[in-house]
Design a protein around this motif. Structure first.
Motif, PDB file in Angstrom:
ATOM      1  N   LEU A  64       0.824  -1.217   0.000  1.00 26.85           N
ATOM      2  CA  LEU A  64       0.000   0.000   0.000  1.00 26.85           C
ATOM      3  C   LEU A  64       0.856   1.263   0.000  1.00 26.85           C
ATOM      4  N   LEU A  65       1.950   1.255   0.749  1.00 32.98           N
ATOM      5  CA  LEU A  65       2.837   2.418   0.764  1.00 32.98           C
ATOM      6  C   LEU A  65       3.456   2.644  -0.611  1.00 32.98           C
ATOM      7  N   THR A  66       3.863   1.565  -1.256  1.00 34.60           N
ATOM      8  CA  THR A  66       4.424   1.678  -2.604  1.00 34.60           C
ATOM      9  C   THR A  66       3.363   2.161  -3.582  1.00 34.60           C
ATOM     10  N   LEU A  67       2.161   1.640  -3.465  1.00 28.82           N
ATOM     11  CA  LEU A  67       1.057   2.064  -4.321  1.00 28.82           C
ATOM     12  C   LEU A  67       0.817   3.564  -4.196  1.00 28.82           C
ATOM     13  N   CYS A  68       0.811   4.056  -2.983  1.00 31.02           N
ATOM     14  CA  CYS A  68       0.591   5.497  -2.762  1.00 31.02           C
ATOM     15  C   CYS A  68       1.754   6.329  -3.307  1.00 31.02           C
ATOM     16  N   ALA A  69       2.953   5.851  -3.093  1.00 29.53           N
ATOM     17  CA  ALA A  69       4.132   6.592  -3.561  1.00 29.53           C
ATOM     18  C   ALA A  69       4.208   6.645  -5.084  1.00 29.53           C
ATOM     19  N   GLU A 109      -4.705   3.199 -12.443  1.00 28.54           N
ATOM     20  CA  GLU A 109      -6.021   2.564 -12.356  1.00 28.54           C
ATOM     21  C   GLU A 109      -6.152   1.718 -11.098  1.00 28.54           C
ATOM     22  N   LEU A 110      -5.103   0.983 -10.768  1.00 26.93           N
ATOM     23  CA  LEU A 110      -5.113   0.175  -9.547  1.00 26.93           C
ATOM     24  C   LEU A 110      -5.240   1.072  -8.326  1.00 26.93           C
ATOM     25  N   TYR A 111      -4.486   2.171  -8.290  1.00 27.57           N
ATOM     26  CA  TYR A 111      -4.577   3.107  -7.172  1.00 27.57           C
ATOM     27  C   TYR A 111      -6.014   3.610  -7.013  1.00 27.57           C
ATOM     28  N   GLN A 112      -6.654   3.989  -8.113  1.00 24.93           N
ATOM     29  CA  GLN A 112      -8.017   4.517  -8.037  1.00 24.93           C
ATOM     30  C   GLN A 112      -8.986   3.468  -7.508  1.00 24.93           C
ATOM     31  N   ARG A 113      -8.847   2.232  -7.940  1.00 22.56           N
ATOM     32  CA  ARG A 113      -9.746   1.172  -7.460  1.00 22.56           C
ATOM     33  C   ARG A 113      -9.532   0.875  -5.986  1.00 22.56           C
ATOM     34  N   VAL A 114      -8.286   0.885  -5.548  1.00 17.31           N
ATOM     35  CA  VAL A 114      -7.999   0.658  -4.121  1.00 17.31           C
ATOM     36  C   VAL A 114      -8.509   1.857  -3.310  1.00 17.31           C
ATOM     37  N   LYS A 115      -8.406   3.034  -3.860  1.00 11.92           N
ATOM     38  CA  LYS A 115      -8.943   4.231  -3.204  1.00 11.92           C
ATOM     39  C   LYS A 115     -10.464   4.135  -3.099  1.00 11.92           C
ATOM     40  N   ASP A 116     -11.120   3.663  -4.164  1.00 14.00           N
ATOM     41  CA  ASP A 116     -12.581   3.497  -4.141  1.00 14.00           C
ATOM     42  C   ASP A 116     -13.016   2.506  -3.067  1.00 14.00           C
ATOM     43  N   LEU A 117     -12.175   1.522  -2.763  1.00 11.80           N
ATOM     44  CA  LEU A 117     -12.464   0.559  -1.692  1.00 11.80           C
ATOM     45  C   LEU A 117     -12.255   1.160  -0.305  1.00 11.80           C
ATOM     46  N   GLY A 118     -11.590   2.323  -0.242  1.00 10.93           N
ATOM     47  CA  GLY A 118     -11.328   2.965   1.040  1.00 10.93           C
ATOM     48  C   GLY A 118     -10.056   2.488   1.711  1.00 10.93           C
ATOM     49  N   ALA A 119      -9.186   1.810   0.968  1.00 12.34           N
ATOM     50  CA  ALA A 119      -7.949   1.300   1.557  1.00 12.34           C
ATOM     51  C   ALA A 119      -6.844   2.346   1.565  1.00 12.34           C
ATOM     52  N   VAL A 120      -6.951   3.348   0.700  1.00 13.05           N
ATOM     53  CA  VAL A 120      -5.985   4.450   0.656  1.00 13.05           C
ATOM     54  C   VAL A 120      -6.741   5.746   0.408  1.00 13.05           C
ATOM     55  N   ASP A 121      -6.097   6.847   0.751  1.00 14.06           N
ATOM     56  CA  ASP A 121      -6.594   8.156   0.353  1.00 14.06           C
ATOM     57  C   ASP A 121      -5.382   9.002  -0.021  1.00 14.06           C
ATOM     58  N   ASP A 122      -5.573  10.277  -0.250  1.00 12.05           N
ATOM     59  CA  ASP A 122      -4.463  11.120  -0.698  1.00 12.05           C
ATOM     60  C   ASP A 122      -3.337  11.223   0.327  1.00 12.05           C
ATOM     61  N   ALA A 123      -3.623  10.951   1.589  1.00  9.65           N
ATOM     62  CA  ALA A 123      -2.600  11.010   2.635  1.00  9.65           C
ATOM     63  C   ALA A 123      -1.823   9.695   2.772  1.00  9.65           C
ATOM     64  N   GLY A 124      -2.365   8.602   2.234  1.00 13.98           N
ATOM     65  CA  GLY A 124      -1.685   7.307   2.337  1.00 13.98           C
ATOM     66  C   GLY A 124      -2.659   6.197   2.679  1.00 13.98           C
ATOM     67  N   PRO A 125      -2.137   5.054   3.142  1.00 15.12           N
ATOM     68  CA  PRO A 125      -3.002   3.921   3.484  1.00 15.12           C
ATOM     69  C   PRO A 125      -3.941   4.253   4.646  1.00 15.12           C
ATOM     70  N   THR A 126      -5.158   3.734   4.566  1.00 14.57           N
ATOM     71  CA  THR A 126      -6.121   3.908   5.650  1.00 14.57           C
ATOM     72  C   THR A 126      -6.407   2.580   6.348  1.00 14.57           C
ATOM     73  N   VAL A 127      -5.963   1.496   5.747  1.00 19.23           N
ATOM     74  CA  VAL A 127      -6.064   0.159   6.345  1.00 19.23           C
ATOM     75  C   VAL A 127      -4.728  -0.540   6.125  1.00 19.23           C
ATOM     76  N   LEU A 128      -4.457  -1.524   6.938  1.00 18.95           N
ATOM     77  CA  LEU A 128      -3.245  -2.319   6.761  1.00 18.95           C
ATOM     78  C   LEU A 128      -3.596  -3.776   6.972  1.00 18.95           C
ATOM     79  N   GLY A 129      -3.196  -4.594   6.051  1.00 15.05           N
ATOM     80  CA  GLY A 129      -3.430  -6.026   6.160  1.00 15.05           C
ATOM     81  C   GLY A 129      -2.181  -6.742   6.641  1.00 15.05           C
ATOM     82  N   VAL A 130      -2.390  -7.925   7.154  1.00  9.20           N
ATOM     83  CA  VAL A 130      -1.292  -8.774   7.604  1.00  9.20           C
ATOM     84  C   VAL A 130      -1.466 -10.127   6.942  1.00  9.20           C
ATOM     85  N   MET A 131      -0.399 -10.636   6.377  1.00 10.19           N
ATOM     86  CA  MET A 131      -0.462 -11.937   5.735  1.00 10.19           C
ATOM     87  C   MET A 131       0.055 -12.985   6.723  1.00 10.19           C
TER      88      MET A 131
END
Length: 114
Positions: free
Chosen positions: A66-71, A80-102
């Motif tokens: 997510l950090l790389t995606l935002c950068a 396009e990927l950034y916009q779709r992830v933003k539409d899901l609410g996982a990122v915004d203009d300030a950076g990631p809004t959620v963090l996943g753990v694998m």
């Protein structure tokens, strides 16, 4: 016209060595199957055959990805990927809004004993 992207062609998403390489291979269209409303308010169980994309989908929401995606959000290969992830609410203009753990939850493996 953008070239088709497919991280599954490499067989294992976790073997793609850089986040940028992973993001440029990730096909944003797969995110259309995820609901944009209330997605983060419940647990989701991902099931599919081996190679179906479960690990790739989970990796997309890990901190480094997510950090790389935002950068790199202005990169034409990732916009396009950034916009779709933003539409899901996982990122915004300030950076990631959620963090996943694998977490790998498969059977433990033992190293052979000599």
């Amino acid at each position: 016209m953008r070239e088709p992207r497919n991280p599954f062609r490499l067989r294992r998403a976790e073997s793609i060595d850089t986040e940028t390489a992973f993001l440029t291979l990730f096909e944003p269209g797969i995110l259309e199957v995820l609901p944009t409303e209330g997605f983060w308010e419940t647990v989701h169980i991902l099931r599919s055959a081996a190679g179906g994309g479960k690990t790739s989908l989970i990796r997309l929401f890990t901190p480094n990805t997510l950090l790389t995606l935002c950068a790199r959000r202005t990169d034409d290969r990732i916009k396009e990927l950034y916009q779709r992830v933003k539409d899901l609410g996982a990122v915004d203009d300030a950076g990631p809004t959620v963090l996943g753990v694998m977490l790998m939850c498969g059977p433990a493996t033992r190293s052979p004993t000599i």
